[in-house]
Scaffold this motif. Structure first.
Motif, PDB file in Angstrom:
ATOM      1  N   PRO A   9       0.853  -1.205   0.000  1.00 45.25           N
ATOM      2  CA  PRO A   9       0.000   0.000   0.000  1.00 45.25           C
ATOM      3  C   PRO A   9       0.885   1.250   0.000  1.00 45.25           C
ATOM      4  N   GLN A  10       1.458   1.543  -1.158  1.00 46.20           N
ATOM      5  CA  GLN A  10       2.403   2.669  -1.227  1.00 46.20           C
ATOM      6  C   GLN A  10       1.776   3.981  -0.779  1.00 46.20           C
ATOM      7  N   ASP A  11       0.457   4.103  -0.964  1.00 49.69           N
ATOM      8  CA  ASP A  11      -0.202   5.346  -0.552  1.00 49.69           C
ATOM      9  C   ASP A  11      -0.160   5.534   0.956  1.00 49.69           C
ATOM     10  N   ARG A  12       0.084   4.444   1.715  1.00 51.61           N
ATOM     11  CA  ARG A  12       0.212   4.557   3.174  1.00 51.61           C
ATOM     12  C   ARG A  12       1.671   4.537   3.619  1.00 51.61           C
ATOM     13  N   LEU A  13       2.568   4.096   2.752  1.00 52.08           N
ATOM     14  CA  LEU A  13       3.966   3.922   3.148  1.00 52.08           C
ATOM     15  C   LEU A  13       4.859   4.923   2.419  1.00 52.08           C
ATOM     16  N   CYS A  14       5.637   4.444   1.445  1.00 53.07           N
ATOM     17  CA  CYS A  14       6.647   5.308   0.818  1.00 53.07           C
ATOM     18  C   CYS A  14       6.036   6.511   0.108  1.00 53.07           C
ATOM     19  N   GLU A  15       5.071   6.277  -0.784  1.00 51.37           N
ATOM     20  CA  GLU A  15       4.511   7.381  -1.555  1.00 51.37           C
ATOM     21  C   GLU A  15       3.706   8.337  -0.684  1.00 51.37           C
ATOM     22  N   GLY A  16       3.049   7.790   0.328  1.00 51.82           N
ATOM     23  CA  GLY A  16       2.276   8.629   1.233  1.00 51.82           C
ATOM     24  C   GLY A  16       3.135   9.549   2.068  1.00 51.82           C
ATOM     25  N   ASN A  17       4.446   9.286   2.129  1.00 53.10           N
ATOM     26  CA  ASN A  17       5.361  10.113   2.916  1.00 53.10           C
ATOM     27  C   ASN A  17       6.409  10.807   2.040  1.00 53.10           C
ATOM     28  N   CYS A  18       6.196  10.777   0.742  1.00 53.81           N
ATOM     29  CA  CYS A  18       7.085  11.487  -0.178  1.00 53.81           C
ATOM     30  C   CYS A  18       6.998  12.988   0.101  1.00 53.81           C
ATOM     31  N   VAL A  19       8.131  13.671   0.184  1.00 52.46           N
ATOM     32  CA  VAL A  19       8.123  15.077   0.599  1.00 52.46           C
ATOM     33  C   VAL A  19       7.480  15.992  -0.437  1.00 52.46           C
ATOM     34  N   ILE A  20       7.381  15.550  -1.698  1.00 51.31           N
ATOM     35  CA  ILE A  20       6.734  16.409  -2.705  1.00 51.31           C
ATOM     36  C   ILE A  20       5.251  16.085  -2.855  1.00 51.31           C
ATOM     37  N   GLU A  21       4.743  15.144  -2.022  1.00 48.33           N
ATOM     38  CA  GLU A  21       3.358  14.689  -2.166  1.00 48.33           C
ATOM     39  C   GLU A  21       2.373  15.843  -1.989  1.00 48.33           C
ATOM     40  N   LYS A  22       2.677  16.737  -1.071  1.00 48.05           N
ATOM     41  CA  LYS A  22       1.812  17.899  -0.856  1.00 48.05           C
ATOM     42  C   LYS A  22       2.163  18.981  -1.869  1.00 48.05           C
ATOM     43  N   GLY A  23       1.330  19.128  -2.861  1.00 47.45           N
ATOM     44  CA  GLY A  23       1.549  20.180  -3.832  1.00 47.45           C
ATOM     45  C   GLY A  23       1.938  19.689  -5.207  1.00 47.45           C
ATOM     46  N   PHE A  24       2.770  18.636  -5.257  1.00 48.14           N
ATOM     47  CA  PHE A  24       3.240  18.180  -6.563  1.00 48.14           C
ATOM     48  C   PHE A  24       2.886  16.717  -6.842  1.00 48.14           C
ATOM     49  N   GLU A  25       2.310  16.015  -5.883  1.00 50.79           N
ATOM     50  CA  GLU A  25       1.980  14.591  -5.961  1.00 50.79           C
ATOM     51  C   GLU A  25       3.244  13.734  -5.894  1.00 50.79           C
ATOM     52  N   ALA A  26       3.112  12.606  -5.236  1.00 49.14           N
ATOM     53  CA  ALA A  26       4.265  11.761  -4.923  1.00 49.14           C
ATOM     54  C   ALA A  26       4.905  11.161  -6.172  1.00 49.14           C
ATOM     55  N   VAL A  27       6.164  10.799  -6.030  1.00 47.44           N
ATOM     56  CA  VAL A  27       6.836   9.994  -7.044  1.00 47.44           C
ATOM     57  C   VAL A  27       6.153   8.623  -7.080  1.00 47.44           C
ATOM     58  N   THR A  28       5.984   8.067  -8.262  1.00 53.22           N
ATOM     59  CA  THR A  28       5.314   6.765  -8.404  1.00 53.22           C
ATOM     60  C   THR A  28       6.313   5.644  -8.086  1.00 53.22           C
ATOM     61  N   ILE A  29       6.654   5.538  -6.823  1.00 56.77           N
ATOM     62  CA  ILE A  29       7.726   4.646  -6.367  1.00 56.77           C
ATOM     63  C   ILE A  29       7.407   3.180  -6.659  1.00 56.77           C
ATOM     64  N   GLY A  30       6.199   2.750  -6.318  1.00 55.44           N
ATOM     65  CA  GLY A  30       5.848   1.342  -6.498  1.00 55.44           C
ATOM     66  C   GLY A  30       5.911   0.909  -7.951  1.00 55.44           C
ATOM     67  N   SER A  31       5.427   1.743  -8.848  1.00 52.35           N
ATOM     68  CA  SER A  31       5.425   1.394 -10.266  1.00 52.35           C
ATOM     69  C   SER A  31       6.834   1.341 -10.837  1.00 52.35           C
ATOM     70  N   VAL A  32       7.712   2.224 -10.369  1.00 56.88           N
ATOM     71  CA  VAL A  32       9.111   2.180 -10.810  1.00 56.88           C
ATOM     72  C   VAL A  32       9.795   0.930 -10.262  1.00 56.88           C
ATOM     73  N   GLU A  33       9.498   0.594  -9.010  1.00 59.42           N
ATOM     74  CA  GLU A  33      10.066  -0.621  -8.407  1.00 59.42           C
ATOM     75  C   GLU A  33       9.659  -1.860  -9.202  1.00 59.42           C
ATOM     76  N   LYS A  34       8.394  -1.933  -9.566  1.00 59.06           N
ATOM     77  CA  LYS A  34       7.905  -3.054 -10.382  1.00 59.06           C
ATOM     78  C   LYS A  34       8.620  -3.083 -11.731  1.00 59.06           C
ATOM     79  N   TYR A  35       8.771  -1.922 -12.357  1.00 57.69           N
ATOM     80  CA  TYR A  35       9.433  -1.836 -13.668  1.00 57.69           C
ATOM     81  C   TYR A  35      10.882  -2.323 -13.580  1.00 57.69           C
ATOM     82  N   ILE A  36      11.597  -1.883 -12.559  1.00 57.22           N
ATOM     83  CA  ILE A  36      13.007  -2.263 -12.410  1.00 57.22           C
ATOM     84  C   ILE A  36      13.149  -3.779 -12.341  1.00 57.22           C
ATOM     85  N   THR A  37      12.352  -4.420 -11.469  1.00 53.61           N
ATOM     86  CA  THR A  37      12.544  -5.847 -11.235  1.00 53.61           C
ATOM     87  C   THR A  37      11.983  -6.695 -12.363  1.00 53.61           C
ATOM     88  N   ASP A  38      10.872  -6.288 -12.958  1.00 52.68           N
ATOM     89  CA  ASP A  38      10.371  -7.029 -14.122  1.00 52.68           C
ATOM     90  C   ASP A  38      11.387  -6.989 -15.264  1.00 52.68           C
TER      91      ASP A  38
END
Length: 489
Positions: free
Chosen positions: A99-128
């Motif tokens: 649940p990235q919206d509760r963990l990493c992405e939910g605590n991204c410092v740019i989330e307020k105002g610019f929306e979080a980095v899509t961390i989970g999707s990049v993580e999936k892309y890297i490993t796939d």
């Protein structure tokens, strides 16, 4: 870094392409496509590379997220995979179901105002990409050790511990009562969140690395815990928690009132091509039925979205709190609403009505009162607000508790807490039985896959210290203490 990163001011957040709701209602395929290389690099470049990475701090694995985002932005994918996999035994799975919206992405410092980095999707892309390129290798120890470790449970905690210990050279045997490895990742999580070949290739990787699976093996009946203790130098209990919580209301014993896990296992087995009589006779099949799911966690979301795909006539989710106070991922709620699920907030079941089978759920409206000891507002019933909702199938998604392991394993010496979880020394993760460790949900209670992976990695280190201390003729606690002091210095 300056030329590649800090693009969040100019580049908006963009998720991978998501399939249309009408299209995805008809199958169990994952709903998000994979990033294209250019899109992944651009989205990774939105990272602000902040001095205090709150994404990493709020990740249970403390993944080095800013580092592998920067490497992805620079097109250094193999290095990004090496950094990602250094702290996570199954990043392609966590990238899909955390649940990235509760963990990493939910605590991204740019989330307020610019929306979080899509961390989970990049993580999936890297490993796939790493799987496709052949960068993902089976665990290969530098030297083989004679000592063996038995692991009870082939779920994420057991698999993570197995891989870490195998890398050190131990002979690893995993025992599981099911016919496939993966635990709830294979049977509890639907394919639209985690396609099963993703789990199966990970379990096969461990097998290719020399880890032995003993499937269809019930501890206590097929082999006793005492026998496993004799067979191995250390044991790990990583069974997870499978006992469904129930609700005490009239009519709970009616036909077609079923536990969530029974329902999800039947659906996943059907998708894997197994014969499932309870699915075929309709008792665990939502097709053509008015379905009500009771609960507000991620399991409830899995159930409502599964029912949609099975062709339910209608699907409602009954939850006693409001949207803001539900424990499940808000992203999952949004996906469910897109697919046609109706949420009945602030409602709790009073009774199940019907003859032999359920025909309706009598629900009462709730309001949120004063906070309890945990800080959450307590739901209070509103007198005279009952209504009956039509239902042909009711799924109870109320959470999970541990099974009675001392009785199940035939080992009275295995101590448990008042909640039924295995009692361990939290410094060593060892139970009261010498050489028997426990980790994952069976210690912390029902939780996330990412926490199970973290616990598996931690307990692997404790097991290693224990076995090496025994081989050296030293007390295991002293060895652990020496290491912790060394790390602190």
């Amino acid at each position: 870094m300056a030329s590649k990163m800090l693009k969040f001011v100019d580049v908006p957040q963009r998720m991978p392409e998501k399939r249309d709701a009408e299209d995805r209602r008809d199958d169990f395929n994952e709903i998000y496509a994979r990033f294209q290389p250019k899109d992944a690099a651009v989205q990774a470049a939105r990272c602000s590379q902040c001095g205090v990475p709150f994404c990493q701090i709020h990740c249970p694995l403390q993944n080095n997220i800013p580092d592998w985002l920067m490497l992805t932005a620079e097109g250094r994918l193999e290095e990004a995979y090496e950094v990602s996999s250094a702290t996570n035994n199954m990043p392609e799975i966590c990238g899909r179901i955390c649940p990235q919206d509760r963990l990493c992405e939910g605590n991204c410092v740019i989330e307020k105002g610019f929306e979080a980095v899509t961390i989970g999707s990049v993580e999936k892309y890297i490993t796939d990409t790493a799987w496709e390129k052949g960068w993902v290798k089976p665990p290969k120890p530098k030297r083989e050790l004679a000592q063996s470790v038995g692991i009870i449970g082939a779920g994420p905690a057991g698999m993570a511990a197995a891989e870490q210990l195998r890398k050190k050279g131990y002979q690893i045997h995993i025992y599981d009562r099911y016919d496939r490895g993966g635990g709830l990742m294979i049977y509890g999580i639907p394919g639209f969140k985690l396609e099963k070949d993703v789990v199966e290739r990970r379990t096969k990787l461990l097998q290719d690395g020399g880890i032995t699976y003993h499937l269809n093996c019930d501890i206590g009946s097929d082999v006793t815990l005492a026998a496993l203790r004799e067979r191995h130098d250390a044991l790990l209990i990583a069974t997870g928690v499978y006992k469904a919580r129930d609700i005490k209301v009239p009519g709970v014993g009616l036909g077609n009132v079923v536990p969530a896990l029974d329902y999800l296992i039947a659906s996943n087995r059907k998708g894997l091509g197994d014969a499932v009589p309870a699915f075929e006779d309709g008792s665990l099949n939502a097709e053509g039925k008015n379905v009500i799911v009771i609960g507000g966690g991620d399991t409830a979301m899995d159930c409502v979205r599964t029912a949609v795909r099975q062709g339910a006539k209608s699907v409602k989710c009954l939850y006693r709190r409001d949207r803001a106070n539900m424990p499940g991922s808000q992203r999952e709620v949004y996906n469910a609403e897109e697919e046609g699920v109706e949420f009945v907030w602030l409602s709790a079941p009073e009774a199940f009505t019907g003859g032999d089978k359920v025909e309706g759920v009598r629900a009462i409206r709730m309001h949120l009162g004063v906070p309890d000891a945990t800080g959450r507002q307590m739901p209070q019933p509103i007198e005279g607000s009952s209504q009956t909702l039509e239902a042909d199938l009711v799924i109870k998604a109320l959470g999970f508790d541990p099974e009675d392991l001392p009785a199940l394993f035939g080992e009275k010496g295995l101590e448990v807490t008042r909640w039924g979880t295995v009692k361990v020394d939290h410094k060593t993760m060892m139970s009261k039985l010498d050489g028997v460790f426990a980790a994952g949900d069976i210690v912390r209670g029902a939780s996330l896959v990412v926490w199970a992976v973290r616990d598996g990695r931690d307990v692997a280190e404790s097991i290693h210290r224990f076995i090496q201390a025994k081989a050296d003729g030293k007390p295991a606690d002293t060895k652990a203490g020496d290491k912790s002091l060394a790390m602190a210095s």
